[in-house]
Write a protein that holds these residues in place. Sequence first.
Motif, mmCIF file in Angstrom:
data_model
loop_
_atom_site.group_PDB
_atom_site.id
_atom_site.type_symbol
_atom_site.label_atom_id
_atom_site.label_comp_id
_atom_site.label_asym_id
_atom_site.label_seq_id
_atom_site.Cartn_x
_atom_site.Cartn_y
_atom_site.Cartn_z
ATOM 1 N N VAL A 1 8.759 2.310 -3.024
ATOM 2 C CA VAL A 1 7.248 2.022 -3.469
ATOM 3 C C VAL A 1 6.943 2.567 -3.622
ATOM 4 C CG1 VAL A 1 5.729 0.103 -2.900
ATOM 5 C CG2 VAL A 1 8.330 0.040 -3.030
ATOM 6 N N PRO A 2 6.578 3.274 -2.042
ATOM 7 C CA PRO A 2 5.593 4.607 -1.773
ATOM 8 C C PRO A 2 5.404 5.979 -3.535
ATOM 9 C CG PRO A 2 7.027 4.296 -0.021
ATOM 10 C CD PRO A 2 7.591 3.671 -1.004
ATOM 11 N N PRO A 3 6.830 6.206 -3.789
ATOM 12 C CA PRO A 3 6.118 7.098 -4.783
ATOM 13 C C PRO A 3 5.858 6.094 -6.732
ATOM 14 C CG PRO A 3 8.931 7.457 -3.732
ATOM 15 C CD PRO A 3 8.232 6.176 -3.563
ATOM 16 N N LEU A 4 6.095 4.952 -6.311
ATOM 17 C CA LEU A 4 5.595 4.393 -7.601
ATOM 18 C C LEU A 4 4.423 3.936 -7.600
ATOM 19 C CD1 LEU A 4 8.680 2.352 -8.464
ATOM 20 C CD2 LEU A 4 7.999 4.662 -9.500
ATOM 21 N N LEU A 5 3.520 4.469 -5.982
ATOM 22 C CA LEU A 5 1.904 3.876 -5.311
ATOM 23 C C LEU A 5 0.654 4.127 -7.152
ATOM 24 C CD1 LEU A 5 1.550 3.418 -1.779
ATOM 25 C CD2 LEU A 5 1.398 1.421 -3.641
ATOM 26 N N GLY A 6 0.955 5.598 -7.583
ATOM 27 C CA GLY A 6 0.495 5.656 -8.497
ATOM 28 C C GLY A 6 0.148 5.355 -9.538
ATOM 29 N N SER A 7 1.202 4.846 -9.925
ATOM 30 C CA SER A 7 1.168 3.622 -11.121
ATOM 31 C C SER A 7 0.823 2.266 -10.168
ATOM 32 C CB SER A 7 2.607 3.532 -11.717
ATOM 33 O OG SER A 7 2.688 5.065 -12.330
ATOM 34 N N ILE A 8 0.809 1.796 -9.611
ATOM 35 C CA ILE A 8 1.272 0.534 -8.640
ATOM 36 C C ILE A 8 -0.620 0.090 -8.565
ATOM 37 C CG2 ILE A 8 1.626 -1.501 -6.746
ATOM 38 C CD1 ILE A 8 4.474 -0.372 -6.503
ATOM 39 N N SER B 1 -4.789 -2.274 1.510
ATOM 40 C CA SER B 1 -3.645 -1.995 1.857
ATOM 41 C C SER B 1 -2.830 -1.454 1.776
ATOM 42 C CB SER B 1 -4.425 -2.941 0.000
ATOM 43 O OG SER B 1 -5.004 -1.767 -1.063
ATOM 44 N N THR B 2 -2.899 0.000 1.263
ATOM 45 C CA THR B 2 -1.980 0.582 1.211
ATOM 46 C C THR B 2 -1.414 1.206 2.503
ATOM 47 O OG1 THR B 2 -2.530 1.625 -0.862
ATOM 48 C CG2 THR B 2 -1.101 3.828 0.566
ATOM 49 N N GLY B 3 -2.471 1.336 3.716
ATOM 50 C CA GLY B 3 -2.424 1.500 4.793
ATOM 51 C C GLY B 3 -1.443 0.493 5.839
ATOM 52 N N LEU B 4 -1.421 -1.154 4.998
ATOM 53 C CA LEU B 4 -0.993 -2.054 5.729
ATOM 54 C C LEU B 4 0.211 -2.021 4.804
ATOM 55 C CD1 LEU B 4 -0.707 -4.998 7.360
ATOM 56 C CD2 LEU B 4 -1.994 -6.114 4.222
ATOM 57 N N LEU B 5 0.237 -1.910 3.829
ATOM 58 C CA LEU B 5 1.881 -1.390 3.128
ATOM 59 C C LEU B 5 2.718 -1.153 4.109
ATOM 60 C CD1 LEU B 5 3.703 -2.590 1.012
ATOM 61 C CD2 LEU B 5 3.267 -0.570 -0.596
ATOM 62 N N ALA B 6 2.249 0.299 4.346
ATOM 63 C CA ALA B 6 3.349 1.665 5.153
ATOM 64 C C ALA B 6 3.352 0.583 6.581
ATOM 65 C CB ALA B 6 2.274 2.411 5.396
ATOM 66 N N MET B 7 2.916 -0.542 6.955
ATOM 67 C CA MET B 7 3.063 -0.970 8.148
ATOM 68 C C MET B 7 4.083 -2.115 8.208
ATOM 69 S SD MET B 7 -0.720 -0.420 10.491
ATOM 70 C CE MET B 7 -0.315 -1.823 11.640
ATOM 71 N N LEU B 8 4.506 -2.314 6.672
ATOM 72 C CA LEU B 8 4.798 -3.723 7.118
ATOM 73 C C LEU B 8 5.965 -3.701 7.433
ATOM 74 C CD1 LEU B 8 3.404 -5.826 3.771
ATOM 75 C CD2 LEU B 8 3.170 -6.316 6.011
ATOM 76 N N ALA B 9 6.365 -2.508 6.938
ATOM 77 C CA ALA B 9 8.592 -2.224 7.459
ATOM 78 C C ALA B 9 8.179 -2.784 9.343
ATOM 79 C CB ALA B 9 9.194 -1.486 7.047
ATOM 80 N N PRO B 10 7.951 -1.737 9.921
ATOM 81 C CA PRO B 10 8.327 -1.902 11.354
ATOM 82 C C PRO B 10 7.600 -3.380 11.906
ATOM 83 C CG PRO B 10 6.539 -0.260 11.236
ATOM 84 C CD PRO B 10 6.928 -0.584 9.145
#
Length: 419
Positions: free
Chosen positions: A34-41, A51-60
């Motif tokens: 997902v991160p490489p596609l965030l420029g489009s998403i 929300s971008t920071g929250l997405l990064a924290m979701l996995a752990p």
Amino acid sequence: MTPTAQLQNMTGRIGALLGILLMALSLRAAVVSVPPLLGSIGPELGFDSFSTGLLAMLAPIVFAAFGLLTPRLIRWWGLEKVLVTAVLLAVAGQLVRSLVGDVSSFLLLSVITLAGYGMGNVVLPPLVKKYFPDRLAVVTSGYVTMLAVGTWMAPQFSVPLANATGDWRTSIAAWALLSAIVLVPWAIQLFKDRKQPRPDMPLVNGLVAAPPAKINPWRSPVAWGLAIFLAGNSAQTYVYFTWLPPYLSSQGLDTLTAGSMLALFAILGLPVSLLVPLWVPRLRHPIIAVLVFTSFWITGHLGMYLSPAQGTVVWVVFAGLGQGTFAIALLMMNLRSRTTYGSGVLSGFSQGLGYAGAAIVPMLFGMVKDATGGWSASFAMLGICIAVMLTGAVMINGPRKIEDSPGDAGAPRPLERVV
């Protein structure tokens, strides 16, 4: 054992091996595609900094929650049913989130996707112990290598796939296909009649000792040690995945070069994944290997802080080789347990608490940088992570197993004779 039974047993092991390797290959796709596609998403769904920071924290965070929950599910349903459930959650989450049109729905479905993969994280070590107790090192080497390949493959091909199809949604959904393939061998295993006993319990004078009715990892120094070790290791890895490109860009490197350094860091998990499971079981004291890879981490951190623009590739190579400590953590889930059940409990507890501890470090890394106006204090945090990791390494260095700790249900059951 009759020739027919031997053939059935071999066929089952081949199917299990295929299922383990495919699951390992797909485990990181949802996280790193997902991160490489965030420029489009981002512009289409309305992602902002929060929300971008929250997405990064979701996995752990999700991995931590389901790491603690999954051993209970294993006890109720069995390994194969839990794995099939995990794959179904991951596939459904990925497919549906490729169709949504707002940030909240995307994040919610990401939680469902990551829940499936979080369960998969926990189930893999005990599956290796159940099906391959006589080949722990080789099979662990294979599945940890596939984890590294998947970590590299998803970000490498997500953008080209989106460009080829003209839509980021197709790229997101495509990784669900990889997960769906995992269902084939495990659906066969789930419904296959497996009557042959497996040698995954310790023998005592020709008798096999059944595991305790319940193992309490909260009272186990081994479980706590592995959780602490994994937390210190994963915190460093998540910091690099989150902050390496922006840090290098702030030091004068162009965006393309900074992104390439992250790809180099990721792919270096591959050679150490092959080496560690074949080397560490031969050591009387695994902390020797931990110290070797820790020296790589330290060299990479220091070089990255003191001279980020000169010798960047060298520092990234050292830090990337330091990822051997993660392979050690996965291997110890089986080396510090005697039974499949013990491996599942140790895997769930160590990954649950380990990922929970690691989740906050990338966020603090950025907050400390903003508060101090420089990177010195943030890099000092990596030194703390090293100290935490080594503390855990000392705790798991001895031969003690998780089954040696008292459980809620008291003493082990009587010995059972192998038929």
